[in-house]
Design a protein around this motif. Structure first.
Motif, PDB file in Angstrom:
ATOM      1  N   TYR A  40      37.257 -14.712 -25.581  1.00  0.00           N
ATOM      2  CA  TYR A  40      37.118 -12.855 -25.373  1.00  0.00           C
ATOM      3  C   TYR A  40      38.324 -12.693 -24.505  1.00  0.00           C
ATOM      4  O   TYR A  40      38.952 -11.090 -25.030  1.00  0.00           O
ATOM      5  N   THR A  44      42.767  -8.764 -27.927  1.00  0.00           N
ATOM      6  CA  THR A  44      43.334  -7.838 -27.990  1.00  0.00           C
ATOM      7  C   THR A  44      42.188  -6.671 -28.148  1.00  0.00           C
ATOM      8  O   THR A  44      40.898  -7.295 -28.894  1.00  0.00           O
ATOM      9  N   LYS A  45      41.458  -5.579 -28.294  1.00  0.00           N
ATOM     10  CA  LYS A  45      40.655  -4.881 -28.267  1.00  0.00           C
ATOM     11  C   LYS A  45      40.274  -4.843 -29.760  1.00  0.00           C
ATOM     12  O   LYS A  45      39.478  -5.028 -30.419  1.00  0.00           O
ATOM     13  N   GLU A  46      41.942  -4.788 -31.104  1.00  0.00           N
ATOM     14  CA  GLU A  46      41.317  -4.498 -31.876  1.00  0.00           C
ATOM     15  C   GLU A  46      41.044  -5.823 -32.780  1.00  0.00           C
ATOM     16  O   GLU A  46      40.496  -6.346 -33.925  1.00  0.00           O
ATOM     17  N   GLN A  47      41.480  -7.142 -32.097  1.00  0.00           N
ATOM     18  CA  GLN A  47      41.054  -8.225 -32.784  1.00  0.00           C
ATOM     19  C   GLN A  47      39.612  -8.536 -32.431  1.00  0.00           C
ATOM     20  O   GLN A  47      38.992  -9.125 -33.045  1.00  0.00           O
ATOM     21  N   PHE A  48      39.402  -8.166 -30.610  1.00  0.00           N
ATOM     22  CA  PHE A  48      38.112  -8.280 -30.229  1.00  0.00           C
ATOM     23  C   PHE A  48      36.756  -7.443 -31.666  1.00  0.00           C
ATOM     24  O   PHE A  48      35.933  -7.802 -32.441  1.00  0.00           O
ATOM     25  N   ASP A  49      37.320  -6.172 -31.795  1.00  0.00           N
ATOM     26  CA  ASP A  49      36.808  -5.531 -32.615  1.00  0.00           C
ATOM     27  C   ASP A  49      36.906  -5.798 -34.265  1.00  0.00           C
ATOM     28  O   ASP A  49      35.709  -5.955 -34.679  1.00  0.00           O
TER      29      ASP A  49
END
Length: 80
Positions: A40, A44-49
């Motif tokens: 985690y 990035t936020k985009e990868q996490f989403d």
């Protein structure tokens, strides 16, 4: 394993260190596996989403696994 072979830990460490000197480096290949679990902290936020969306899609399609199955696979594939 060392106990089964009858090799004291201090002897095994000495053997390892001698191999480092003889090989002029580690006496085995060191590399990361091709497929590592996602961490985690490195997403990035985009990868996490995107990963969350993949998981939600799997749930919607009935591709789910028990916690026991996941734990067994992690131990087998990653030694954790």
């Amino acid at each position: 394993m060392l106990e089964r072979l009858g090799i004291p830990m201090s002897t095994a460490v000495g053997m390892f260190l001698r191999q480092i000197v003889m090989q002029r480096g580690l006496p085995f290949e060191v590399k990361l596996p091709k497929d590592m679990p996602l961490v985690y902290d490195y997403l990035t936020k985009e990868q996490f989403d995107a990963e969350i969306e993949k998981g939600m899609d799997d749930i919607r399609k009935g591709r789910v696994y028990s916690a026991e199955d996941v734990e067994e696979e992690m131990k087998r594939d990653y030694g954790i």
